[in-house]
Design a protein around this motif. Sequence first.
Motif, mmCIF file in Angstrom:
data_model
loop_
_atom_site.group_PDB
_atom_site.id
_atom_site.type_symbol
_atom_site.label_atom_id
_atom_site.label_comp_id
_atom_site.label_asym_id
_atom_site.label_seq_id
_atom_site.Cartn_x
_atom_site.Cartn_y
_atom_site.Cartn_z
ATOM 1 N N MET A 153 -19.035 -7.791 16.365
ATOM 2 C CA MET A 153 -18.785 -8.882 14.791
ATOM 3 C C MET A 153 -17.357 -8.099 14.100
ATOM 4 O O MET A 153 -17.335 -6.805 14.135
ATOM 5 C CB MET A 153 -20.077 -8.548 13.808
ATOM 6 C CG MET A 153 -20.664 -7.530 13.679
ATOM 7 S SD MET A 153 -21.899 -7.265 12.624
ATOM 8 C CE MET A 153 -23.240 -7.559 13.878
ATOM 9 N N LYS A 154 -16.762 -8.872 13.514
ATOM 10 C CA LYS A 154 -15.433 -8.395 12.913
ATOM 11 C C LYS A 154 -15.752 -7.909 11.528
ATOM 12 O O LYS A 154 -16.268 -8.814 10.656
ATOM 13 C CB LYS A 154 -14.415 -9.447 12.845
ATOM 14 C CG LYS A 154 -12.953 -8.997 12.350
ATOM 15 C CD LYS A 154 -12.391 -7.949 13.046
ATOM 16 C CE LYS A 154 -10.990 -7.855 12.723
ATOM 17 N NZ LYS A 154 -10.218 -6.638 13.193
ATOM 18 N N ILE A 155 -15.311 -6.593 11.281
ATOM 19 C CA ILE A 155 -15.571 -6.065 9.883
ATOM 20 C C ILE A 155 -14.253 -6.280 9.191
ATOM 21 O O ILE A 155 -13.127 -5.587 9.444
ATOM 22 C CB ILE A 155 -16.014 -4.566 9.985
ATOM 23 C CG1 ILE A 155 -17.415 -4.309 10.892
ATOM 24 C CG2 ILE A 155 -16.031 -4.078 8.451
ATOM 25 C CD1 ILE A 155 -18.331 -4.982 9.875
ATOM 26 N N GLN A 156 -14.326 -7.182 8.000
ATOM 27 C CA GLN A 156 -13.013 -7.484 7.374
ATOM 28 C C GLN A 156 -12.533 -6.452 6.481
ATOM 29 O O GLN A 156 -11.417 -6.449 6.018
ATOM 30 C CB GLN A 156 -13.337 -9.127 6.800
ATOM 31 C CG GLN A 156 -13.469 -10.181 7.669
ATOM 32 C CD GLN A 156 -12.439 -10.313 8.712
ATOM 33 O OE1 GLN A 156 -11.321 -10.059 8.496
ATOM 34 N NE2 GLN A 156 -12.889 -10.779 9.933
ATOM 35 N N THR A 157 -13.405 -5.669 5.986
ATOM 36 C CA THR A 157 -13.288 -4.963 4.866
ATOM 37 C C THR A 157 -13.123 -3.271 4.999
ATOM 38 O O THR A 157 -13.272 -2.426 4.107
ATOM 39 C CB THR A 157 -14.204 -4.917 3.704
ATOM 40 O OG1 THR A 157 -15.559 -4.803 4.440
ATOM 41 C CG2 THR A 157 -14.162 -6.534 2.865
ATOM 42 N N LEU A 158 -12.839 -2.721 6.337
ATOM 43 C CA LEU A 158 -12.739 -1.495 6.536
ATOM 44 C C LEU A 158 -11.260 -0.952 6.159
ATOM 45 O O LEU A 158 -11.205 0.085 5.992
ATOM 46 C CB LEU A 158 -12.941 -1.237 8.041
ATOM 47 C CG LEU A 158 -12.899 0.209 8.700
ATOM 48 C CD1 LEU A 158 -13.860 1.008 8.083
ATOM 49 C CD2 LEU A 158 -13.141 0.248 10.032
ATOM 50 N N ASN A 159 -10.229 -1.636 6.101
ATOM 51 C CA ASN A 159 -9.137 -1.568 5.789
ATOM 52 C C ASN A 159 -8.932 -0.838 4.417
ATOM 53 O O ASN A 159 -9.690 -1.329 3.420
ATOM 54 C CB ASN A 159 -8.084 -2.699 5.640
ATOM 55 C CG ASN A 159 -7.350 -2.950 7.122
ATOM 56 O OD1 ASN A 159 -7.930 -2.149 8.033
ATOM 57 N ND2 ASN A 159 -6.560 -4.093 7.377
ATOM 58 N N ASN A 160 -8.177 0.361 4.246
ATOM 59 C CA ASN A 160 -8.076 0.917 3.254
ATOM 60 C C ASN A 160 -9.085 1.782 2.611
ATOM 61 O O ASN A 160 -9.272 2.261 1.419
ATOM 62 C CB ASN A 160 -7.717 0.260 2.017
ATOM 63 C CG ASN A 160 -6.159 -0.391 2.068
ATOM 64 O OD1 ASN A 160 -5.402 0.481 2.549
ATOM 65 N ND2 ASN A 160 -6.056 -1.861 2.130
ATOM 66 N N ILE A 161 -10.101 1.930 3.737
ATOM 67 C CA ILE A 161 -11.167 2.851 2.968
ATOM 68 C C ILE A 161 -10.794 4.451 3.420
ATOM 69 O O ILE A 161 -9.951 4.907 4.378
ATOM 70 C CB ILE A 161 -12.488 2.808 4.348
ATOM 71 C CG1 ILE A 161 -12.836 1.166 4.282
ATOM 72 C CG2 ILE A 161 -13.407 3.712 3.909
ATOM 73 C CD1 ILE A 161 -13.189 0.846 2.836
ATOM 74 N N ARG A 162 -11.077 5.322 2.414
ATOM 75 C CA ARG A 162 -10.451 6.509 2.658
ATOM 76 C C ARG A 162 -11.365 7.542 3.386
ATOM 77 O O ARG A 162 -12.852 7.629 3.132
ATOM 78 C CB ARG A 162 -10.420 7.156 1.181
ATOM 79 C CG ARG A 162 -9.515 6.283 0.386
ATOM 80 C CD ARG A 162 -8.833 7.265 -0.837
ATOM 81 N NE ARG A 162 -9.890 7.640 -1.598
ATOM 82 C CZ ARG A 162 -10.331 6.949 -2.860
ATOM 83 N NH1 ARG A 162 -9.675 5.952 -3.063
ATOM 84 N NH2 ARG A 162 -11.236 7.347 -3.358
ATOM 85 N N PHE A 163 -10.888 8.662 3.837
ATOM 86 C CA PHE A 163 -11.837 9.572 4.617
ATOM 87 C C PHE A 163 -10.943 10.953 4.193
ATOM 88 O O PHE A 163 -10.013 11.148 4.158
ATOM 89 C CB PHE A 163 -11.636 9.497 6.156
ATOM 90 C CG PHE A 163 -12.074 8.298 6.732
ATOM 91 C CD1 PHE A 163 -13.240 8.086 7.321
ATOM 92 C CD2 PHE A 163 -11.451 7.114 6.678
ATOM 93 C CE1 PHE A 163 -13.984 7.071 7.914
ATOM 94 C CE2 PHE A 163 -12.026 5.718 7.180
ATOM 95 C CZ PHE A 163 -13.396 5.990 7.809
#
Length: 266
Positions: free
Chosen positions: A1-11
Amino acid sequence: MKIQTLNNIRFENIIKTDNTFSKHFHNTYTVGLTHDGIFKSINRNSASLSYKNSTRVINPGEVHSGNSNSWKYTNFYPTIELMSEIYEQIYFEKKIPEFSSHIINDITLYSFLSKFFVSVYSNSNKMQIEITLIEALSYLIKNYMSKNKDYEPIFNNMKTIKNSIDFIMDNLDTNITLDELAMSVNLSKYHFLRVFKNSIGLTPHQFILSQRLEKAKDFIAKGISLNETAFYVGFSDQSHFIRNFKKIYGYVPSKLKNSSNYILYK
């Protein structure tokens, strides 16, 4: 399943810190691992100790602080949208998960999250990163979610001070006055201060500072200099910015320029 909202997550990955962390909050969740050392975490006015191989979970908007002793940790900051997306894929409804367990001693959860962090920091292919993300967050939600609530942005339910929060977010880089904030909700300064702190858990000054520093992290991760970042988020000078940043996060902002310490996922 494609995760659409992972972009711009900070680590962030910090090797060792011995500092005190002032009261602050995030608009996102905080999910973090203690790899070594001790962290005394104060969350919801309750103190807990985080030891090696434990997981910390903080809900969006929860005011927290603490102090560390030879603390080695990795954090990431999943958005409300990301957590809600994982929840929806498990339970087929749009809700926001909430967690009452702050420090979780579960080696399986620690292992899932460690595997996810390694895949991100080693720049694995996107499918591998998404697989480890789904494994980790679905395990967390299914085993440790205490309740859920309707999907809505953070602070939307705080109607009395909603206008002042919106005003702050629209004017972070300006010299916001107490008069302006009190007028935005038609309260005296005295009553505004009382209502705001009772609602948020921070004074307006602490809230503004917290939001400026959160915004600063993104600027630095995009390669903007510390001096420009300080100006863009409303600090009078770079030294004032650095001093306040370390007071909140326990390390100086220049650490964010090292990709082994900090990643803004793309």
